[in-house]
Design a protein around this motif. Sequence first.
Motif, PDB file in Angstrom:
ATOM      1  N   UNK A 169      44.758  35.431  50.952  1.00  0.00           N
ATOM      2  CA  UNK A 169      43.472  34.897  51.394  1.00  0.00           C
ATOM      3  C   UNK A 169      42.351  35.926  51.392  1.00  0.00           C
ATOM      4  N   UNK A 170      42.674  37.213  51.192  1.00  0.00           N
ATOM      5  CA  UNK A 170      41.622  38.234  51.223  1.00  0.00           C
ATOM      6  C   UNK A 170      41.257  38.741  49.833  1.00  0.00           C
ATOM      7  N   UNK A 171      41.774  38.095  48.777  1.00  0.00           N
ATOM      8  CA  UNK A 171      41.496  38.551  47.414  1.00  0.00           C
ATOM      9  C   UNK A 171      41.036  37.379  46.555  1.00  0.00           C
ATOM     10  N   UNK A 172      40.450  37.708  45.404  1.00  0.00           N
ATOM     11  CA  UNK A 172      40.052  36.683  44.432  1.00  0.00           C
ATOM     12  C   UNK A 172      40.834  36.854  43.136  1.00  0.00           C
ATOM     13  N   UNK A 173      41.938  37.584  43.194  1.00  0.00           N
ATOM     14  CA  UNK A 173      42.765  37.825  42.017  1.00  0.00           C
ATOM     15  C   UNK A 173      43.411  36.516  41.577  1.00  0.00           C
ATOM     16  N   UNK A 174      43.292  36.205  40.292  1.00  0.00           N
ATOM     17  CA  UNK A 174      43.873  34.973  39.756  1.00  0.00           C
ATOM     18  C   UNK A 174      45.160  35.293  39.009  1.00  0.00           C
ATOM     19  N   UNK A 175      46.263  34.823  39.552  1.00  0.00           N
ATOM     20  CA  UNK A 175      47.589  34.999  38.950  1.00  0.00           C
ATOM     21  C   UNK A 175      48.137  33.601  38.699  1.00  0.00           C
ATOM     22  N   UNK A 176      48.408  33.303  37.447  1.00  0.00           N
ATOM     23  CA  UNK A 176      48.632  31.907  37.049  1.00  0.00           C
ATOM     24  C   UNK A 176      49.817  31.259  37.742  1.00  0.00           C
ATOM     25  N   UNK A 208      47.712  30.206  25.805  1.00  0.00           N
ATOM     26  CA  UNK A 208      47.277  30.743  24.520  1.00  0.00           C
ATOM     27  C   UNK A 208      47.740  29.852  23.374  1.00  0.00           C
ATOM     28  N   UNK A 209      47.211  30.114  22.193  1.00  0.00           N
ATOM     29  CA  UNK A 209      47.531  29.291  21.028  1.00  0.00           C
ATOM     30  C   UNK A 209      49.014  29.314  20.693  1.00  0.00           C
ATOM     31  N   UNK A 210      49.701  30.427  21.024  1.00  0.00           N
ATOM     32  CA  UNK A 210      51.129  30.512  20.712  1.00  0.00           C
ATOM     33  C   UNK A 210      52.004  29.847  21.773  1.00  0.00           C
ATOM     34  N   UNK A 211      51.379  29.288  22.816  1.00  0.00           N
ATOM     35  CA  UNK A 211      52.123  28.606  23.864  1.00  0.00           C
ATOM     36  C   UNK A 211      52.379  29.444  25.094  1.00  0.00           C
ATOM     37  N   UNK A 212      51.951  30.691  25.114  1.00  0.00           N
ATOM     38  CA  UNK A 212      52.255  31.608  26.214  1.00  0.00           C
ATOM     39  C   UNK A 212      51.177  31.590  27.290  1.00  0.00           C
ATOM     40  N   UNK A 213      51.515  32.173  28.429  1.00  0.00           N
ATOM     41  CA  UNK A 213      50.560  32.430  29.498  1.00  0.00           C
ATOM     42  C   UNK A 213      50.653  33.903  29.885  1.00  0.00           C
ATOM     43  N   UNK A 214      49.509  34.561  30.002  1.00  0.00           N
ATOM     44  CA  UNK A 214      49.503  35.901  30.576  1.00  0.00           C
ATOM     45  C   UNK A 214      49.809  35.788  32.061  1.00  0.00           C
ATOM     46  N   UNK A 215      50.202  36.893  32.673  1.00  0.00           N
ATOM     47  CA  UNK A 215      50.501  36.891  34.100  1.00  0.00           C
ATOM     48  C   UNK A 215      49.267  36.531  34.923  1.00  0.00           C
ATOM     49  N   UNK A 216      48.099  37.071  34.521  1.00  0.00           N
ATOM     50  CA  UNK A 216      46.876  36.792  35.258  1.00  0.00           C
ATOM     51  C   UNK A 216      45.659  37.114  34.432  1.00  0.00           C
ATOM     52  N   UNK A 225      55.655  37.780  30.603  1.00  0.00           N
ATOM     53  CA  UNK A 225      57.063  38.038  30.914  1.00  0.00           C
ATOM     54  C   UNK A 225      57.858  36.740  30.988  1.00  0.00           C
ATOM     55  N   UNK A 226      59.162  36.879  30.876  1.00  0.00           N
ATOM     56  CA  UNK A 226      60.026  35.719  30.764  1.00  0.00           C
ATOM     57  C   UNK A 226      60.135  34.887  32.020  1.00  0.00           C
ATOM     58  N   UNK A 227      60.359  35.558  33.176  1.00  0.00           N
ATOM     59  CA  UNK A 227      60.637  34.727  34.356  1.00  0.00           C
ATOM     60  C   UNK A 227      59.398  34.020  34.873  1.00  0.00           C
ATOM     61  N   UNK A 228      58.214  34.624  34.750  1.00  0.00           N
ATOM     62  CA  UNK A 228      57.014  33.912  35.186  1.00  0.00           C
ATOM     63  C   UNK A 228      56.660  32.777  34.215  1.00  0.00           C
ATOM     64  N   UNK A 229      56.972  32.954  32.936  1.00  0.00           N
ATOM     65  CA  UNK A 229      56.810  31.846  31.985  1.00  0.00           C
ATOM     66  C   UNK A 229      57.722  30.691  32.383  1.00  0.00           C
ATOM     67  N   UNK A 230      58.955  31.026  32.794  1.00  0.00           N
ATOM     68  CA  UNK A 230      59.879  30.002  33.272  1.00  0.00           C
ATOM     69  C   UNK A 230      59.357  29.293  34.500  1.00  0.00           C
TER      70      UNK A 230
END
Length: 452
Positions: A169-176, A208-216, A225-230
């Motif tokens: 609640x004290x940050x504005x960091x966006x982590x998907x 992204x176009x290749x189907x991936x998501x960055x961590x944030x 990374x694999x587990x956050x994509x999962x």
Amino acid sequence: MNRDRLIDIRDRVLARMVADGFAGADPFDGLESAVFRASGLGRFRLARLAWLQAIKRGPEGLRKVVRIPPKVNPKTLALLGGAGQGVVLCDVRDSLLKLQNLDGGWGYPFEWQARAFCAKRHQSNAIVTSFVVDALLQSGMQKDHPALVHAAGFVESKLWREGYFAYFDHVVVEIHNASLWAAFALHRVIGPNDKTAQAVERIIAAQKADGSWAYGTRSHHHFVDGFHTGYVLDLLDRLRASGMDGLNNAIACGWQFYRSACFDKNDLPRSFAGRDGYLDAHAVAQAMASLSRFGDRDGVIRLSEWAAENLFDPGRDLFFAGIKKDGRLDRRNYMRWTQAWMVWALSIMIENTGPKPSNPQDQTMSNFDPTAPLSFAHPDPNRAETEAALRALPEPVFRGLYDITRAAASRAKAEGAMETLYALTRGMKILQRIGGERRVLFMKSQSHLEHK
């Protein structure tokens, strides 16, 4: 597949966790070191970052030297309580309720310094809160329970930013993955809502176009990374199953990327997409669950058997943290990051690939499943065989079966399913009788689950 061996490994690791009171080490708990706290270096951000990395990368024995105490993590309990559509292995409801913060959320039991923010010990965050909410709902808790209403209020009022949910609640960091978990938790408690819809739309737009998501979205969060994509794929699938439209293409593209980039030539999960290196047991666990979810039965069986052969330590009844790039084992023992996730994943795999009785009241010794609620028909022609199986169960598993059955009975009572309730009540009485024979006492709130 040697299913009996996998069940035995799962139960042995779970028993070890129970014996330890669910308290243990974590990759990110280095700042809890008594030596570091006494040094006064904790005032400096760079010192906190450096120390945390030194503990995370150092040998297991270093933790004892610098005096880092074992702690109970709410996320550990949530995973064993069925979060992430796992299997309810323990009745953790009372313990989780005791750990709820005054603001309605839950947090990690250690101070934590990341590059983008610093979190206080127990500070509520999106991930732990969402996992706990998921577990409480899985236990049969009603959505209007004050704890869940309070948690939903924390997510909606404290974490919401313009279009996404923040980690703290004290940050504005966006982590998907954190935003999506919070969106899903809010959806589970209050139903369809604008904030969840906006957050999901933002996740879809971030693909992204290749189907991936960055961590944030920060410059140092552009890794995949694999587990956050999962995590993301599992949550999108659960949202789709709840009736949310417009997710099919994102899931299909994401799954194609996940299977092609997050597994190596031997079909083992990678910690980071497209890059071989350290093989994290956490990535293995998430892969087992995702493969199960998306119907890759052969893949999850192969991976489970590989993990049993290469990651399980039969001498200590635990899973290694991973395998280093040079092939050496990482022998560190992490309670949440490794043991809870592997027990969670194995339970999902066992549940989804094993034989199930067509009638839950038809439980013979050959198909008896100690991870499913115990119910008895009246009369039950298989009672003698089932009671023999009950007497042979390890005590932690026996206790866990009672907790699972009690939780199922509570749900049946709340739903007014009286026939189901009667069968489950008979199961509880038989467990109590056999528990008396074995000198196993059942209490409403088990002390080993309480926060220490």
